[in-house]
Write a protein that holds these residues in place. Structure first.
Motif, short mmCIF file in Angstrom:
data_model
loop_
_atom_site.label_atom_id
_atom_site.label_comp_id
_atom_site.label_asym_id
_atom_site.label_seq_id
_atom_site.Cartn_x
_atom_site.Cartn_y
_atom_site.Cartn_z
N ASN A 9 35.10 49.84 16.07
CA ASN A 9 36.42 49.36 16.53
C ASN A 9 36.26 48.47 17.77
OD1 ASN A 9 38.84 48.73 17.31
ND2 ASN A 9 39.31 50.81 18.11
N LYS A 11 38.04 46.26 19.02
CA LYS A 11 39.36 46.07 20.12
C LYS A 11 39.51 44.30 20.25
CE LYS A 11 38.87 50.70 21.62
NZ LYS A 11 38.91 51.72 22.56
N HIS A 93 46.07 54.20 16.02
CA HIS A 93 45.34 54.03 17.20
C HIS A 93 45.96 54.50 18.38
CE1 HIS A 93 42.31 53.12 20.29
NE2 HIS A 93 41.42 53.33 19.55
N GLU A 95 45.97 53.40 21.52
CA GLU A 95 46.49 52.29 22.19
C GLU A 95 47.40 51.81 21.39
OE1 GLU A 95 42.71 50.20 22.03
OE2 GLU A 95 41.75 52.08 23.58
N GLU A 165 40.90 61.49 17.51
CA GLU A 165 40.30 60.57 18.87
C GLU A 165 41.16 61.17 20.12
OE1 GLU A 165 38.47 56.44 17.99
OE2 GLU A 165 40.38 56.22 18.21
N ILE A 170 38.59 58.39 25.04
CA ILE A 170 38.49 57.08 24.60
C ILE A 170 38.27 56.13 25.81
CG2 ILE A 170 39.57 55.17 23.60
CD1 ILE A 170 41.25 56.98 22.05
N GLY A 171 37.02 55.41 25.77
CA GLY A 171 36.65 54.47 26.85
C GLY A 171 36.36 55.05 28.17
N GLY A 209 35.80 58.39 20.40
CA GLY A 209 35.91 58.88 21.94
C GLY A 209 34.68 58.94 22.55
N SER A 210 34.28 57.78 23.24
CA SER A 210 33.00 57.70 24.05
C SER A 210 31.82 58.19 23.25
CB SER A 210 33.02 58.36 25.16
OG SER A 210 33.96 57.98 26.18
N LEU A 229 34.38 56.95 14.76
CA LEU A 229 35.08 55.84 14.95
C LEU A 229 34.59 55.20 16.41
CD1 LEU A 229 37.14 53.54 14.43
CD2 LEU A 229 38.90 54.96 15.04
N ILE A 230 34.02 54.21 16.61
CA ILE A 230 33.13 53.75 17.70
C ILE A 230 33.74 52.34 18.17
CG2 ILE A 230 30.68 53.37 18.48
CD1 ILE A 230 31.02 55.91 16.61
N GLY A 231 34.21 52.81 19.53
CA GLY A 231 34.55 51.46 20.42
C GLY A 231 33.68 50.83 21.05
N GLY A 232 33.43 51.29 22.43
CA GLY A 232 32.36 50.36 23.18
C GLY A 232 31.13 50.08 22.51
P1 PGA Z 1 35.44 54.46 22.61
O1 PGA Z 1 36.50 54.08 21.74
O2 PGA Z 1 34.16 54.65 21.58
O3 PGA Z 1 35.12 53.07 23.15
O4 PGA Z 1 35.62 55.50 23.50
C1 PGA Z 1 37.00 54.66 20.43
C2 PGA Z 1 38.13 54.24 19.93
O5 PGA Z 1 39.21 53.65 20.69
O6 PGA Z 1 38.21 53.91 18.74
#
Ligand code: PGA
Length: 249
Positions: A9, A11, A93, A95, A165, A170-171, A209-210, A229-232
């Motif tokens: 993800n 973002k 999500h 957010e 998540e 998250i983040g 989540g991180s 589900l991978i953000g950063g």
């Molecule tokens: P993160 O985000 O890996 O940066 O914590 C996950 C997400 O919001 O999907």
């Protein structure tokens, strides 16, 4: 047997050059035995469709409109995402829920709209820090899931993915421990099993989540965690591929 899925993800990060290069590097390094998906910002879908066609990496979007079409300035319909080669779309999500006021009812409508457009919704569920501290994790996650079960029906989960998540992870660099995550994943699967054991056994439940390369192995070793589900960490090809590698084992 549930094939793991690792979805990135992005973002609202990066620029076109980064998107192109990141997608190409991830496609080139994709391991076998795991499904990969990338969810870039809307404007990059067209370019990434070209980059990813013929590769093992699927395309996804981060959001879709509640409606199929019409006078909804700034919105993007599920059918449009499908035209650009999307297979997945994130729905609900945290957010979107917290910053854009998406209620359980809106999320349920979007879930159905995604499926009507031929997309696989990735339904995101999760509690806030305050909710966890108040012992409300199961009731919040259960309520978020029930809203979709009640409107779409359990059979709809044959063509859906769930992502747990926790909002506080998250983040933030704070990850749920494997035990904490597993407990909620098992709760989600039991909730599905109350209505359909086959759907519960087959539905992929991702953790987000991180997640980083160094904590992915312990999370993904849990029996009910079917990917991430991978953000950063999805903004760096090496980090994302390292997580995919772990998931493929
Ligand atoms: P993160 O985000 O890996 O940066 O914590 C996950 C997400 O919001 O999907």
């Amino acid at each position: 047997m549930r094939t793991p899925l690792v979805a990135g993800n992005w973002k609202m990060h990066g620029r076109l050059d980064m998107a192109r290069e990141l997608a190409a590097r991830i496609a080139a390094g994709a391991p076998h035995g795991v499904e990969l998906a990338l969810c870039p910002p809307y404007p990059y879908l067209g370019v990434l469709q070209q980059t990813l066609t013929g590769t093992p990496v699927a395309l996804g979007a981060q959001n879709l409109a509640e409606q199929a079409e019409g006078a909804f300035t700034g919105e993007v319909a599920g059918e449009m995402l499908a035209e650009f080669g999307c297979r997945y779309v994130l729905v609900g999500h945290s957010e979107r829920r917290s910053l854009y006021g998406e209620t359980d009812a809106v999320v349920a409508t979007k879930f159905q709209r995604a499926q009507a457009a031929g997309l696989v919704p990735v339904l995101c569920l999760g509690e806030s820090q305050a909710e966890r501290e108040a012992g409300q994790t199961d009731s919040v996650v259960g309520r978020q899931l029930d809203a979709v079960l009640e409107t779409a029906g359990v059979a709809a989960f044959h063509q859906a993915v769930i992502a747990y998540e926790p909002v506080w992870a998250i983040g933030t660099g704070l990850t749920a421990s494997p035990e904490q995550a597993q407990a909620v994943h098992a709760f989600i699967r039991q909730r599905l099993a109350r209505q359909d054991a086959g759907v519960a056994a087959a539905t992929r439940v991702l953790y987000g989540g991180s997640v980083k390369a160094d904590n992915a192995a312990s999370l993904l070793a849990e029996p009910d965690i079917d990917g991430g589900l991978i953000g950063g960490a999805s903004l760096d090809a090496d980090s994302f591929l390292a997580i995919c590698q772990v998931a493929s084992l």
